[in-house]
Design a protein around this motif. Structure first.
Motif, mmCIF file in Angstrom:
data_model
loop_
_atom_site.group_PDB
_atom_site.id
_atom_site.type_symbol
_atom_site.label_atom_id
_atom_site.label_comp_id
_atom_site.label_asym_id
_atom_site.label_seq_id
_atom_site.Cartn_x
_atom_site.Cartn_y
_atom_site.Cartn_z
ATOM 1 N N ASN A 161 0.859 -1.181 0.000
ATOM 2 C CA ASN A 161 0.000 0.000 0.000
ATOM 3 C C ASN A 161 0.900 1.237 0.000
ATOM 4 O OD1 ASN A 161 -1.833 2.028 0.347
ATOM 5 N ND2 ASN A 161 -2.762 1.204 2.219
ATOM 6 N N TYR A 162 1.125 1.802 -1.192
ATOM 7 C CA TYR A 162 2.049 2.932 -1.306
ATOM 8 C C TYR A 162 1.515 4.196 -0.632
ATOM 9 C CZ TYR A 162 4.665 0.281 -4.848
ATOM 10 O OH TYR A 162 5.420 -0.662 -5.497
ATOM 11 N N HIS A 163 0.197 4.298 -0.488
ATOM 12 C CA HIS A 163 -0.391 5.554 -0.011
ATOM 13 C C HIS A 163 -0.242 5.746 1.494
ATOM 14 C CE1 HIS A 163 -2.094 6.041 -3.990
ATOM 15 N NE2 HIS A 163 -2.628 4.830 -3.905
ATOM 16 N N GLN A 164 -0.136 4.659 2.241
ATOM 17 C CA GLN A 164 -0.066 4.779 3.701
ATOM 18 C C GLN A 164 0.982 3.826 4.251
ATOM 19 O OE1 GLN A 164 -3.615 3.746 5.885
ATOM 20 N NE2 GLN A 164 -3.077 5.080 7.611
ATOM 21 N N VAL A 165 2.094 4.376 4.696
ATOM 22 C CA VAL A 165 3.146 3.616 5.362
ATOM 23 C C VAL A 165 3.523 4.345 6.644
ATOM 24 C CG1 VAL A 165 4.046 2.654 3.201
ATOM 25 C CG2 VAL A 165 4.998 4.785 4.088
ATOM 26 N N TRP A 166 4.079 3.581 7.566
ATOM 27 C CA TRP A 166 4.522 4.157 8.834
ATOM 28 C C TRP A 166 6.044 4.283 8.787
ATOM 29 C CZ3 TRP A 166 0.503 0.975 8.146
ATOM 30 C CH2 TRP A 166 -0.721 1.340 8.713
ATOM 31 N N VAL A 167 6.550 5.458 9.136
ATOM 32 C CA VAL A 167 7.988 5.735 9.056
ATOM 33 C C VAL A 167 8.481 6.179 10.432
ATOM 34 C CG1 VAL A 167 9.790 7.098 7.951
ATOM 35 C CG2 VAL A 167 7.777 6.404 6.642
ATOM 36 N N CYS A 168 9.582 5.539 10.879
ATOM 37 C CA CYS A 168 10.194 5.884 12.162
ATOM 38 C C CYS A 168 11.696 6.051 11.970
ATOM 39 C CB CYS A 168 9.950 4.780 13.197
ATOM 40 S SG CYS A 168 8.211 4.452 13.527
ATOM 41 N N PRO A 169 12.372 6.804 12.845
ATOM 42 C CA PRO A 169 13.836 6.901 12.781
ATOM 43 C C PRO A 169 14.469 5.527 12.935
ATOM 44 C CG PRO A 169 12.929 8.581 14.222
ATOM 45 C CD PRO A 169 11.803 7.656 13.908
ATOM 46 N N GLY A 170 15.554 5.282 12.171
ATOM 47 C CA GLY A 170 16.205 3.984 12.186
ATOM 48 C C GLY A 170 17.480 3.985 12.989
ATOM 49 N N CYS B 144 7.307 8.556 15.152
ATOM 50 C CA CYS B 144 6.852 7.918 13.910
ATOM 51 C C CYS B 144 5.734 8.742 13.284
ATOM 52 C CB CYS B 144 6.359 6.502 14.189
ATOM 53 S SG CYS B 144 7.630 5.395 14.854
ATOM 54 N N LYS B 145 5.580 8.580 11.976
ATOM 55 C CA LYS B 145 4.541 9.314 11.253
ATOM 56 C C LYS B 145 4.044 8.474 10.085
ATOM 57 C CE LYS B 145 8.051 11.807 8.579
ATOM 58 N NZ LYS B 145 8.571 13.142 8.175
ATOM 59 N N THR B 146 2.877 8.854 9.585
ATOM 60 C CA THR B 146 2.268 8.172 8.442
ATOM 61 C C THR B 146 2.406 9.042 7.196
ATOM 62 O OG1 THR B 146 0.656 7.151 9.910
ATOM 63 C CG2 THR B 146 0.178 7.091 7.558
ATOM 64 N N GLN B 147 2.823 8.439 6.101
ATOM 65 C CA GLN B 147 3.020 9.190 4.858
ATOM 66 C C GLN B 147 3.005 8.245 3.667
ATOM 67 O OE1 GLN B 147 6.961 10.795 5.843
ATOM 68 N NE2 GLN B 147 7.859 9.383 4.351
ATOM 69 N N SER B 148 3.222 8.803 2.485
ATOM 70 C CA SER B 148 3.318 7.997 1.265
ATOM 71 C C SER B 148 4.673 7.301 1.207
ATOM 72 C CB SER B 148 3.131 8.891 0.033
ATOM 73 O OG SER B 148 3.538 8.223 -1.143
ATOM 74 N N PHE B 149 4.683 6.129 0.597
ATOM 75 C CA PHE B 149 5.939 5.386 0.437
ATOM 76 C C PHE B 149 6.968 6.207 -0.326
ATOM 77 C CE2 PHE B 149 8.448 2.621 -2.410
ATOM 78 C CZ PHE B 149 9.146 1.873 -1.479
ATOM 79 N N PHE B 150 6.512 6.941 -1.368
ATOM 80 C CA PHE B 150 7.444 7.687 -2.214
ATOM 81 C C PHE B 150 7.999 8.930 -1.535
ATOM 82 C CE2 PHE B 150 4.483 5.474 -5.098
ATOM 83 C CZ PHE B 150 5.393 4.623 -5.705
ATOM 84 N N ASN B 151 7.411 9.310 -0.391
ATOM 85 C CA ASN B 151 7.952 10.432 0.379
ATOM 86 C C ASN B 151 8.972 9.975 1.408
ATOM 87 O OD1 ASN B 151 6.472 12.405 -0.933
ATOM 88 N ND2 ASN B 151 4.715 12.208 0.447
#
Length: 508
Positions: free
Chosen positions: A32-41, A53-60
């Motif tokens: 699901n490219y439209h909604q992914v969860w991103v956190c510092p690694g 963490c935040k929710t955003q597009s995969f391409f962002n």
């Protein structure tokens, strides 16, 4: 230099990747490219519920200069569990990576790290084998750990694709298009070899070096463009590839404009001024334009636009079909460049490049043909002038032919000689007033002793062209000879079919 892409560009890029896949790629299931969860690694796998963490597009997602964790859903229908497999998870991203599916580590691509010293660069496009017992029907979860510290360029969208599909080479995702473009590349290489062959021929001065360079630059740019579809390379090489493509685009655009200025016969000073201003403007626009695709397209489109203006002015002045064809080809090429402005230069663009260069080559081949035809005409004109000059020299100077009979020698004036006919080991000489003599020798040896006004018109006949009054075709099939020459004394001499055209041109 910072490269940025618009949201529209990212959407179009994703669509192009989806469309360009082959039959196997059509069965791939994407996250699901439209909604992914991103956190510092950099640390252990997070719960993705942390405040950071935040929710955003995969391409962002942006792992450039940092490490990030990314979580996305992957919905699989029932047939994925019932399929024969094997399966692989594909990740196309400018980053080193670790990939987990439903909590199990699928594999690593390079080594993910918080800083560049610890990171080991992974491949740009990679795959991870998926054991059959890992996937399940319905919702699956993919977790990716990404970092990218070894980049030369900063792209606004370094993540390109994440999907589950049949286990195959990652380059197979690009489908049949790389193979078609390989055929186009072969055409460009053949063009280079053909022009090199012409440059080594006597017509080398008529083949502009600029056209050879355009074929070469286009071939190199297409090879660089399709390198990703042929081999899998470490992600830092992606930046080198992009820079080289941009340099090729600039070289092709400016080289094309220089070629057009020369073809349109612009004065050297004006040519250099236009080329310098256009190159400066192109570099300025390319530097400030957003996105790699826009940069490479503008690097070609701006010089072509200026070339259209120059070619249009040339057509207005010359009104030739060549100039009109030139303008039409450039307009079609510019349209193809504009259509590809939102994507990596597509197959359509390179087909148009090949067609444009092929059109240029066709115009030059036609020009060479015209030069060869004109050269033949000039040679014929020179031959006629030489005959006329020989006639003038003959009128000013008396020439004699010595005939030997046993112990006696007779000297005759060749101006009295009208025509000659081979007769075995002798040649019959027919003189004005009906006189005849015999020459001991062959027709060829006699021709070498006579003035240039004499010409062999048949395998058995020589004629003084100054004595010819009329030329007619032979309509009486009962009489041998393709045509006849009627001479001043009323005699008729046959002309062979092979020599008829040459005889008529010499008389005219």
């Amino acid at each position: 230099m910072r490269f940025r892409d618009s949201r529209l560009l990212r959407t179009v890029l994703c669509a192009l990747l989806l469309v360009s896949g082959n039959v196997l790629a059509l069965d791939w299931t994407h996250i699901n490219y439209h909604q992914v969860w991103v956190c510092p690694g950099g640390g252990p796998i997070p719960t993705f519920e942390e405040p950071t963490c935040k929710t955003q597009s995969f391409f962002n997602g942006d792992p450039q200069g940092q490490a990030i964790w990314l979580k996305a859903s992957l919905h699989l229908p029932k047939h994925w569990q019932e399929g024969s497999g094997p399966y692989a998870f594909y990740l196309f991203a400018k980053a080193s990576s670790e990939v987990y599916l439903n909590g199990r580590l699928l594999g690593t691509n390079g080594r993910v790290a918080q800083d560049g010293e610890q990171e080991l660069a992974g491949r740009m496009d990679t795959r991870f084998y998926v054991p059959p017992d890992v996937i399940k029907e319905g919702e699956n979860w993919v977790v990716m750990h990404l970092s990218s510290h070894q980049s030369l360029l900063r792209l606004s969208s370094p993540l390109h694709l994440a999907a589950l599909g049949k286990y195959q080479s990652s380059t197979e995702y690009f489908g049949i298009e790389p193979h078609i473009q390989l055929s186009v590349l072969c055409v460009l290489v053949l063009g280079v070899l053909y022009l090199l062959g012409l440059r080594l021929s006597p017509l080398r001065a008529q083949i502009p070096t600029g056209l050879l360079w355009l074929f070469g630059i286009a071939a190199v740019q297409l090879a660089l463009e399709q390198l990703r579809g042929w081999i899998s390379y470490p992600y830092p090489m992606h930046d080198v590839r992009l820079i080289l493509i941009l340099l090729c685009a600039l070289g092709f655009g400016c080289g094309l404009l220089a070629y057009l200025l020369r073809s349109c016969q612009v004065f050297i000073k004006t040519r250099l001024t236009i080329l310098a201003l256009s190159t400066s403007l192109t570099l300025l626009v390319v530097f400030f334009s957003p996105g790699f695709d826009q940069k490479t397209t503008l690097a070609v489109a701006l010089p072509v636009l200026i070339g259209i203006l120059v070619s249009g002015r040339y057509y207005y002045q010359a009104r030739t079909s060549k100039a009109l064809v030139l303008v039409a080809m450039l307009c079609a090429f510019l349209l193809a460049a504009i259509l590809s402005v939102q994507s990596f230069h597509s197959l359509l663009f390179y087909i148009m490049v090949t067609a444009l260069l092929g059109g240029f080559l066709g115009l030059h081949i036609r020009h060479l043909g015209e030069l060869q035809t004109q050269s033949i005409i000039d040679q014929q004109a020179i031959a006629k002038l030489q005959v006329k000059l020989a006639q003038l020299n003959q009128a000013d100077e008396k020439q004699y032919l010595n005939l030997t009979y046993g112990s006696s020698t007779e000297r005759i004036d060749v101006r009295q000689l009208i025509w000659c006919r081979a007769a075995g080991d002798y040649v019959e000489l027919n003189l004005e007033g009906g006189g005849e003599r015999l020459y001991s020798g062959s027709l060829k040896s006699l021709l070498d002793k006579l003035p240039a006004t004499f010409m062999q018109v048949h395998r058995s006949y020589l004629v003084d062209l100054d004595k010819v009054r009329k030329v007619t075709l032979n309509k009486d099939k009962a009489v041998a000879g393709y045509a006849f020459l009627y001479l001043c004394e009323g005699e008729r001499v046959p002309v062979s079919r092979r020599l008829f055209a040459q005889v008529r041109e010499s008389i005219e």
